[in-house]
Design an enzyme around this catalytic site. Structure first.
Site, PDB file in Angstrom:
ATOM      1  N   GLY A  23       0.849  -1.182   0.000  1.00 30.00           N
ATOM      2  CA  GLY A  23       0.000   0.000   0.000  1.00 30.00           C
ATOM      3  C   GLY A  23       0.879   1.224   0.000  1.00 30.00           C
ATOM      4  O   GLY A  23       1.894   1.276  -0.676  1.00 30.00           O
ATOM      5  N   GLU A  24       0.501   2.178   0.803  1.00 30.82           N
ATOM      6  CA  GLU A  24       1.303   3.378   1.017  1.00 30.82           C
ATOM      7  C   GLU A  24       1.582   4.170  -0.245  1.00 30.82           C
ATOM      8  O   GLU A  24       2.549   4.899  -0.330  1.00 30.82           O
ATOM      9  CB  GLU A  24       2.655   3.039   1.687  1.00 30.82           C
ATOM     10  CG  GLU A  24       2.544   2.349   3.020  1.00 30.82           C
ATOM     11  CD  GLU A  24       2.352   0.835   2.879  1.00 30.82           C
ATOM     12  OE1 GLU A  24       2.901   0.227   1.950  1.00 30.82           O
ATOM     13  OE2 GLU A  24       1.626   0.274   3.708  1.00 30.82           O
ATOM     14  N   GLY A  25       0.777   3.989  -1.274  1.00 30.31           N
ATOM     15  CA  GLY A  25       0.945   4.768  -2.485  1.00 30.31           C
ATOM     16  C   GLY A  25       2.047   4.285  -3.404  1.00 30.31           C
ATOM     17  O   GLY A  25       2.404   4.981  -4.357  1.00 30.31           O
ATOM     18  N   SER A  26       2.593   3.106  -3.158  1.00 28.98           N
ATOM     19  CA  SER A  26       3.739   2.634  -3.937  1.00 28.98           C
ATOM     20  C   SER A  26       3.406   2.456  -5.420  1.00 28.98           C
ATOM     21  O   SER A  26       4.239   2.726  -6.279  1.00 28.98           O
ATOM     22  CB  SER A  26       4.290   1.332  -3.359  1.00 28.98           C
ATOM     23  OG  SER A  26       3.279   0.343  -3.299  1.00 28.98           O
TER      24      SER A  26
END
Length: 120
Positions: free
Chosen positions: A90-93
């Site tokens: 996740g985390e915008g990767s």
């Protein structure tokens, strides 16, 4: 079962999801593109689209997650992901990895000459 977006957020109990939906809706209102990432941002956008269906014109999907719920959200939003790398982080990767692709596409479109210009 409810179809009211506000009731959906209330039932989910997530102020963060409601804030994310507000962010993507405000960005669309300001005509600012948003690069959605995984399940969470797509779910928030899905509920946000119930409030403002035209907002989806300003959203792009950075990547296709391996999570089935994200595929459902992308289909419901009518979005095709820029990348499909089998990511599950996740985390915008995924969105971060899509940015160079978008920049390259923009450069090709804005800087490419026309065939008609070759003879000049």
């Amino acid at each position: 079962r409810t179809h009211d977006p506000i009731e959906v957020f209330t039932a989910l109990g997530s102020a963060c999801a409601a804030a994310t939906a507000g962010f993507v809706l405000r960005a669309a209102e300001r005509r600012t593109p948003v690069l959605l990432d995984g399940v969470f941002s797509c779910a928030a956008a899905l509920v946000g689209a119930e409030l403002a269906p035209d907002a989806t014109r300003w959203w792009l999907a950075g990547h296709r997650s391996t999570e089935p719920s994200q595929a459902f959200a992308l289909k419901a939003l009518g979005l095709d992901p820029i990348l499909d790398l089998g990511l599950r982080l996740g985390e915008g990767s995924g969105a971060v990895q899509a940015v160079p692709t978008l920049r390259a596409a923009q450069a090709v479109i804005s800087e490419m000459g026309l065939l008609a210009d070759l003879g000049r």
